[in-house]
Design a protein around this motif. Structure first.
Motif, mmCIF file in Angstrom:
data_model
loop_
_atom_site.group_PDB
_atom_site.id
_atom_site.type_symbol
_atom_site.label_atom_id
_atom_site.label_comp_id
_atom_site.label_asym_id
_atom_site.label_seq_id
_atom_site.Cartn_x
_atom_site.Cartn_y
_atom_site.Cartn_z
ATOM 1 N N TYR A 1 4.611 11.856 2.011
ATOM 2 C CA TYR A 1 3.253 11.467 1.650
ATOM 3 C C TYR A 1 2.225 11.522 2.774
ATOM 4 C CZ TYR A 1 5.971 9.630 -2.243
ATOM 5 O OH TYR A 1 6.833 9.514 -3.298
ATOM 6 N N VAL A 2 2.652 11.664 4.017
ATOM 7 C CA VAL A 2 1.706 11.682 5.136
ATOM 8 C C VAL A 2 1.630 13.051 5.796
ATOM 9 C CG1 VAL A 2 1.082 10.599 7.335
ATOM 10 C CG2 VAL A 2 2.144 9.227 5.540
ATOM 11 N N PRO B 1 3.353 18.696 -0.371
ATOM 12 C CA PRO B 1 2.496 18.904 -1.546
ATOM 13 C C PRO B 1 2.034 17.589 -2.164
ATOM 14 C CG PRO B 1 4.792 19.319 -2.093
ATOM 15 C CD PRO B 1 4.742 19.137 -0.609
ATOM 16 N N ARG B 2 2.655 16.463 -1.766
ATOM 17 C CA ARG B 2 2.277 15.152 -2.290
ATOM 18 C C ARG B 2 1.552 14.318 -1.233
ATOM 19 N NH1 ARG B 2 7.445 12.660 -5.357
ATOM 20 N NH2 ARG B 2 8.446 13.084 -3.352
ATOM 21 N N GLU B 3 0.898 14.970 -0.312
ATOM 22 C CA GLU B 3 0.173 14.267 0.745
ATOM 23 C C GLU B 3 -0.929 13.398 0.146
ATOM 24 O OE1 GLU B 3 -2.825 15.308 4.492
ATOM 25 O OE2 GLU B 3 -2.125 16.874 3.108
ATOM 26 N N VAL B 4 -1.012 12.147 0.575
ATOM 27 C CA VAL B 4 -2.069 11.251 0.113
ATOM 28 C C VAL B 4 -3.271 11.367 1.043
ATOM 29 C CG1 VAL B 4 -0.475 9.645 -0.993
ATOM 30 C CG2 VAL B 4 -1.087 9.316 1.416
ATOM 31 N N SER B 5 -4.412 10.922 0.563
ATOM 32 C CA SER B 5 -5.660 11.056 1.309
ATOM 33 C C SER B 5 -5.841 9.859 2.240
ATOM 34 C CB SER B 5 -6.843 11.152 0.335
ATOM 35 O OG SER B 5 -8.061 11.242 1.028
ATOM 36 N N LEU B 6 -5.713 10.105 3.549
ATOM 37 C CA LEU B 6 -5.867 9.066 4.555
ATOM 38 C C LEU B 6 -6.876 9.522 5.598
ATOM 39 C CD1 LEU B 6 -2.086 8.236 5.135
ATOM 40 C CD2 LEU B 6 -3.699 6.939 3.720
ATOM 41 N N ASP B 7 -7.634 8.588 6.133
ATOM 42 C CA ASP B 7 -8.592 8.974 7.160
ATOM 43 C C ASP B 7 -7.894 9.149 8.508
ATOM 44 O OD1 ASP B 7 -8.343 6.453 8.466
ATOM 45 O OD2 ASP B 7 -9.874 5.596 7.177
ATOM 46 N N GLU C 1 -3.697 8.468 12.826
ATOM 47 C CA GLU C 1 -3.359 8.324 14.236
ATOM 48 C C GLU C 1 -2.516 7.069 14.467
ATOM 49 O OE1 GLU C 1 -7.022 8.375 16.346
ATOM 50 O OE2 GLU C 1 -7.439 10.491 15.928
ATOM 51 N N GLY C 2 -2.866 6.004 13.745
ATOM 52 C CA GLY C 2 -2.077 4.788 13.866
ATOM 53 C C GLY C 2 -0.647 4.980 13.397
ATOM 54 N N ILE C 3 -0.468 5.708 12.301
ATOM 55 C CA ILE C 3 0.879 5.966 11.799
ATOM 56 C C ILE C 3 1.673 6.801 12.796
ATOM 57 C CG2 ILE C 3 2.193 7.194 10.018
ATOM 58 C CD1 ILE C 3 0.073 6.380 8.017
ATOM 59 N N ASN C 4 1.047 7.818 13.355
ATOM 60 C CA ASN C 4 1.756 8.679 14.304
ATOM 61 C C ASN C 4 2.259 7.892 15.514
ATOM 62 O OD1 ASN C 4 1.427 10.996 12.768
ATOM 63 N ND2 ASN C 4 -0.512 11.539 13.734
ATOM 64 N N PHE D 1 3.354 1.465 7.554
ATOM 65 C CA PHE D 1 2.351 2.069 6.671
ATOM 66 C C PHE D 1 1.419 1.045 6.037
ATOM 67 C CE2 PHE D 1 6.135 4.768 6.692
ATOM 68 C CZ PHE D 1 5.600 5.980 7.087
ATOM 69 N N ASP D 2 1.341 -0.159 6.583
ATOM 70 C CA ASP D 2 0.523 -1.202 5.953
ATOM 71 C C ASP D 2 -0.932 -0.779 5.795
ATOM 72 O OD1 ASP D 2 2.728 -2.759 5.710
ATOM 73 O OD2 ASP D 2 2.068 -4.349 7.067
ATOM 74 N N ASP D 3 -1.518 -0.229 6.852
ATOM 75 C CA ASP D 3 -2.919 0.186 6.778
ATOM 76 C C ASP D 3 -3.106 1.314 5.761
ATOM 77 O OD1 ASP D 3 -3.589 -1.679 8.672
ATOM 78 O OD2 ASP D 3 -3.598 -0.263 10.345
ATOM 79 N N ALA D 4 -2.175 2.253 5.758
ATOM 80 C CA ALA D 4 -2.258 3.372 4.814
ATOM 81 C C ALA D 4 -2.074 2.883 3.382
ATOM 82 C CB ALA D 4 -1.206 4.428 5.154
ATOM 83 N N GLN D 5 -1.158 1.962 3.176
ATOM 84 C CA GLN D 5 -0.928 1.431 1.835
ATOM 85 C C GLN D 5 -2.175 0.719 1.312
ATOM 86 O OE1 GLN D 5 1.925 -1.739 1.480
ATOM 87 N NE2 GLN D 5 2.436 -1.209 -0.631
ATOM 88 N N LEU D 6 -2.827 -0.056 2.183
ATOM 89 C CA LEU D 6 -4.053 -0.738 1.777
ATOM 90 C C LEU D 6 -5.151 0.262 1.447
ATOM 91 C CD1 LEU D 6 -5.755 -3.284 1.403
ATOM 92 C CD2 LEU D 6 -6.208 -3.253 3.873
ATOM 93 N N GLN D 7 -5.245 1.338 2.204
ATOM 94 C CA GLN D 7 -6.266 2.345 1.943
ATOM 95 C C GLN D 7 -6.034 3.036 0.603
ATOM 96 O OE1 GLN D 7 -7.058 6.257 4.354
ATOM 97 N NE2 GLN D 7 -8.275 4.620 5.279
ATOM 98 N N ILE D 8 -4.799 3.336 0.287
ATOM 99 C CA ILE D 8 -4.493 3.984 -0.994
ATOM 100 C C ILE D 8 -4.673 2.992 -2.144
ATOM 101 C CG2 ILE D 8 -2.659 5.049 -2.353
ATOM 102 C CD1 ILE D 8 -3.952 6.830 -0.194
ATOM 103 N N TYR D 9 -4.313 1.739 -1.917
ATOM 104 C CA TYR D 9 -4.522 0.706 -2.931
ATOM 105 C C TYR D 9 -6.014 0.587 -3.260
ATOM 106 C CZ TYR D 9 -4.025 -3.867 -5.234
ATOM 107 O OH TYR D 9 -4.026 -4.903 -6.136
ATOM 108 N N THR D 10 -6.834 0.562 -2.217
ATOM 109 C CA THR D 10 -8.286 0.475 -2.411
ATOM 110 C C THR D 10 -8.821 1.711 -3.125
ATOM 111 O OG1 THR D 10 -8.472 -0.853 -0.388
ATOM 112 C CG2 THR D 10 -10.489 0.171 -1.232
#
Length: 217
Positions: free
Chosen positions: A146-147, A152-158, A163-166, A177-186
């Motif tokens: 997903y990142v 092909p299932r990449e989610v949209s993250l800023d 950079e934080g995930i890397n 993935f807490d920040d990414a999960q919150l962004q996708i939830y929003t």
């Protein structure tokens, strides 16, 4: 009479005579650095070396056993009319309902954004994992699925979240993935949720509620 060269060999001994002359400290070659292919150290699978290709195949084979699939709509219990109505009260109530998540996932599939729900569920599963070895494995699976920009299932993250995930993936944890999960939830809340409430699928569930209640009475 021995030549000067033969005399030197006799004085130093046969083994030392046959040994090549030692090099001085200035002539000594520096020890060769161990060859290291940076490509094979790439955990994010962004390259195409054979080592990563083998790992991709291994991950593909184990994905179903590592990440439990979301139950299908038939497996989830039929929601009550009150539960269906509560989904319109808040997005949190929808996401905390197994049946609601299943119906919402089916709706996201029609909009070609099902990966958002799958990513959110995978993060929830990761946060519930206590075994550090499994945390490491599941975090890498989530990254690949997903990142990674190759998925092909990449989610949209800023870029900030990416950079934080890397950085966190150097030592993955259950909260990588807490920040990414919150962004996708929003994103699902603001973008997909309003359309879901207006969709024929949800309206059909609302209409089924009163009729089913009246027939049971």
């Amino acid at each position: 009479m021995p030549t000067p060269h033969e005399a030197e060999k006799q004085s130093t001994g046969p083994e030392e005579a046959d040994r090549p002359p030692s090099m001085s400290s200035h002539d000594a070659a520096p020890p060769a650095a161990p060859s290291r292919n940076p490509c094979c150290l790439c955990w994010c699978c962004c390259c195409s070396c054979s080592w990563n290709e083998e790992r991709r195949r291994a991950w593909q084979a184990s994905r179903e056993s590592k990440l439990q699939p979301l139950p299908s709509c038939e497996v989830c219990a039929t929601p009550s009319p009150e539960e269906v109505q509560s989904w319109a009260q808040s997005f949190d109530k929808l996401m905390h309902s197994p049946a609601g998540r299943s119906v919402f996932r089916a709706f996201l599939r029609t909009e070609y954004s099902e990966e958002n729900m799958l990513f959110w569920l995978a993060c929830e599963e990761l946060k519930a994992e206590a075994n550090q070895h499994m945390v490491d494995e599941k975090a890498r699976l989530i990254y690949e699925d997903y990142v990674s920009i190759l998925s092909p299932r990449e989610v949209s993250l800023d870029s900030r979240v990416r950079e934080g995930i890397n950085k966190k993936m150097q030592e993955p944890s259950a909260h990588t993935f807490d920040d990414a999960q919150l962004q996708i939830y929003t994103l699902m809340h603001r973008d997909s949720y309003p359309r879901f409430l207006s969709s024929p699928a949800y309206r059909a569930l609302l209409l089924q509620g009163p009729s089913r209640s009246s027939s049971e009475a």
